[in-house]
Design a protein around this motif. Sequence first.
Motif, PDB file in Angstrom:
ATOM      1  N   ILE A  21      56.395  49.156  39.534  1.00 33.82           N
ATOM      2  CA  ILE A  21      56.258  49.755  40.866  1.00 33.82           C
ATOM      3  C   ILE A  21      54.949  49.292  41.511  1.00 33.82           C
ATOM      4  O   ILE A  21      54.909  48.908  42.682  1.00 33.82           O
ATOM      5  CB  ILE A  21      56.315  51.289  40.776  1.00 33.82           C
ATOM      6  N   ASP A  22      53.885  49.294  40.725  1.00 34.61           N
ATOM      7  CA  ASP A  22      52.589  48.869  41.268  1.00 34.61           C
ATOM      8  C   ASP A  22      52.646  47.436  41.773  1.00 34.61           C
ATOM      9  O   ASP A  22      52.166  47.127  42.878  1.00 34.61           O
ATOM     10  CB  ASP A  22      51.505  48.993  40.189  1.00 34.61           C
ATOM     11  N   MET A  25      54.826  47.195  44.930  1.00 36.13           N
ATOM     12  CA  MET A  25      54.103  47.753  46.084  1.00 36.13           C
ATOM     13  C   MET A  25      53.068  46.755  46.598  1.00 36.13           C
ATOM     14  O   MET A  25      52.928  46.550  47.800  1.00 36.13           O
ATOM     15  CB  MET A  25      53.391  49.054  45.698  1.00 36.13           C
ATOM     16  N   CYS A  26      52.345  46.148  45.677  1.00 32.37           N
ATOM     17  CA  CYS A  26      51.334  45.168  46.087  1.00 32.37           C
ATOM     18  C   CYS A  26      51.982  43.994  46.806  1.00 32.37           C
ATOM     19  O   CYS A  26      51.462  43.498  47.815  1.00 32.37           O
ATOM     20  CB  CYS A  26      50.549  44.668  44.871  1.00 32.37           C
ATOM     21  N   ILE A  28      54.783  44.036  48.518  1.00 26.24           N
ATOM     22  CA  ILE A  28      55.232  44.487  49.839  1.00 26.24           C
ATOM     23  C   ILE A  28      54.063  44.497  50.811  1.00 26.24           C
ATOM     24  O   ILE A  28      54.155  43.996  51.931  1.00 26.24           O
ATOM     25  CB  ILE A  28      55.891  45.883  49.738  1.00 26.24           C
ATOM     26  N   VAL A  29      52.940  45.053  50.382  1.00 28.12           N
ATOM     27  CA  VAL A  29      51.758  45.105  51.250  1.00 28.12           C
ATOM     28  C   VAL A  29      51.321  43.696  51.617  1.00 28.12           C
ATOM     29  O   VAL A  29      51.025  43.395  52.781  1.00 28.12           O
ATOM     30  CB  VAL A  29      50.615  45.875  50.548  1.00 28.12           C
ATOM     31  N   LEU A  32      53.724  42.232  54.179  1.00 24.01           N
ATOM     32  CA  LEU A  32      53.551  42.893  55.485  1.00 24.01           C
ATOM     33  C   LEU A  32      52.347  42.333  56.222  1.00 24.01           C
ATOM     34  O   LEU A  32      52.408  42.031  57.411  1.00 24.01           O
ATOM     35  CB  LEU A  32      53.387  44.404  55.298  1.00 24.01           C
ATOM     36  N   ILE A  33      51.238  42.189  55.490  1.00 24.03           N
ATOM     37  CA  ILE A  33      50.017  41.687  56.130  1.00 24.03           C
ATOM     38  C   ILE A  33      50.200  40.238  56.552  1.00 24.03           C
ATOM     39  O   ILE A  33      49.858  39.844  57.664  1.00 24.03           O
ATOM     40  CB  ILE A  33      48.810  41.844  55.174  1.00 24.03           C
ATOM     41  N   ARG A  36      52.393  39.966  59.555  1.00 29.03           N
ATOM     42  CA  ARG A  36      51.680  40.410  60.764  1.00 29.03           C
ATOM     43  C   ARG A  36      50.760  39.297  61.276  1.00 29.03           C
ATOM     44  O   ARG A  36      50.697  39.028  62.459  1.00 29.03           O
ATOM     45  CB  ARG A  36      50.853  41.644  60.395  1.00 29.03           C
TER      46      ARG A  36
ATOM     47  N   VAL B  23      47.114  55.685  41.945  1.00 26.33           N
ATOM     48  CA  VAL B  23      47.342  54.357  42.538  1.00 26.33           C
ATOM     49  C   VAL B  23      48.715  54.311  43.198  1.00 26.33           C
ATOM     50  O   VAL B  23      48.877  53.809  44.320  1.00 26.33           O
ATOM     51  CB  VAL B  23      47.201  53.264  41.456  1.00 26.33           C
ATOM     52  N   ASP B  24      49.718  54.841  42.526  1.00 26.76           N
ATOM     53  CA  ASP B  24      51.079  54.856  43.082  1.00 26.76           C
ATOM     54  C   ASP B  24      51.130  55.613  44.402  1.00 26.76           C
ATOM     55  O   ASP B  24      51.703  55.136  45.392  1.00 26.76           O
ATOM     56  CB  ASP B  24      52.046  55.501  42.091  1.00 26.76           C
ATOM     57  N   MET B  27      49.340  53.763  47.189  1.00 29.74           N
ATOM     58  CA  MET B  27      50.156  52.634  47.642  1.00 29.74           C
ATOM     59  C   MET B  27      51.279  53.087  48.569  1.00 29.74           C
ATOM     60  O   MET B  27      51.547  52.466  49.593  1.00 29.74           O
ATOM     61  CB  MET B  27      50.759  51.910  46.427  1.00 29.74           C
ATOM     62  N   LEU B  30      49.828  54.014  51.882  1.00 23.36           N
ATOM     63  CA  LEU B  30      49.433  52.792  52.588  1.00 23.36           C
ATOM     64  C   LEU B  30      50.647  52.116  53.224  1.00 23.36           C
ATOM     65  O   LEU B  30      50.627  51.736  54.407  1.00 23.36           O
ATOM     66  CB  LEU B  30      48.747  51.849  51.598  1.00 23.36           C
ATOM     67  N   ILE B  31      51.719  51.995  52.456  1.00 21.85           N
ATOM     68  CA  ILE B  31      52.934  51.356  52.971  1.00 21.85           C
ATOM     69  C   ILE B  31      53.526  52.182  54.101  1.00 21.85           C
ATOM     70  O   ILE B  31      53.991  51.642  55.105  1.00 21.85           O
ATOM     71  CB  ILE B  31      53.942  51.148  51.832  1.00 21.85           C
ATOM     72  N   MET B  34      51.465  51.474  57.195  1.00 22.39           N
ATOM     73  CA  MET B  34      51.680  50.108  57.677  1.00 22.39           C
ATOM     74  C   MET B  34      53.053  49.969  58.318  1.00 22.39           C
ATOM     75  O   MET B  34      53.204  49.340  59.361  1.00 22.39           O
ATOM     76  CB  MET B  34      51.530  49.114  56.531  1.00 22.39           C
TER      77      MET B  34
END
Lengths: 143, 148
Positions: A21-22, A25-26, A28-29, A32-33, A36, B23-24, B27, B30-31, B34
Amino acid sequence: MRRLAIHRGASGSHINVTPLIDVVMCLIVFYLIVGRLASTNGQAVAPPATGVGDTAAMPRLVVNVARSDSGAIELSLSGTSLTLESLGEALRLRLGDPPTGEVAIRADRRLAWGDVRPVVEACRAAGLSSVKLVTERNEGATR
Amino acid sequence: MLRARSARVMHEQAHGPNMTPMVDIVMVILIFFMASAAIMGPEWLLRTALPSPKAVGSAAAGDVTPVSASVQVVGGSFRVVLRVGEARREAGVESVASEAASLAREFGADRLVVAIDADAEAPYDAVVRVHEAFVKAGVTRIGLPAPR
């Protein structure tokens, strides 16, 4: 040995999906950036600020108009740099004949109308009956 | 219970607090921000018609009131000249909003067809502000006519 480990994992505990998941998520971020930043093609475009406007989705085709450090007008169509001469042809290729779709013009507020008008005329020459001018959201504007 | 608690305490003493849930959650927050920023966007769109010269002529003949808004550069400053038929009004960029609202009240916002033009030296920002003034006044038919 392997069978035993799998058996023990299934009966006694669950697979730890937290690292997965971590990482997802990273990613995806990150995308996204990057998405953009890529949409503006790195150009520093500051559109005029307005207190009204349409909140509809941004059209697929966006023409960025900005002035470079050297003073020349820089154009890009959805991230691809081009010249004013090639803009009309690029729009016709992407919109088809008759044109389908919309075009947004994101021009810098420091430009003169004479810098932006050729882009508007290129859209008109491509057969468009309307364009959308991109403005910066400024809901607190009192003017 | 006691054994489980002491095991957790021993684990925390050895490895420190478990940061993974925090952290989860960070995140996910944050998402969320965004994604909502991407959907809402910091930008707005002003729809502008690009009428052909033929369409401008037919608009003038129909049951509408054509308004010409021209941003002119005079010396170092600029002004907005509004023409409705034979009538002519002048406004600064700051006061064009009240003039647009006045025209909308007088003729009806749904009957106004506004054509915005500007000198080549006029700031693009001023053109957009004139457009904004008429949108605020409730006018929906606003366009940039082809140069003559």
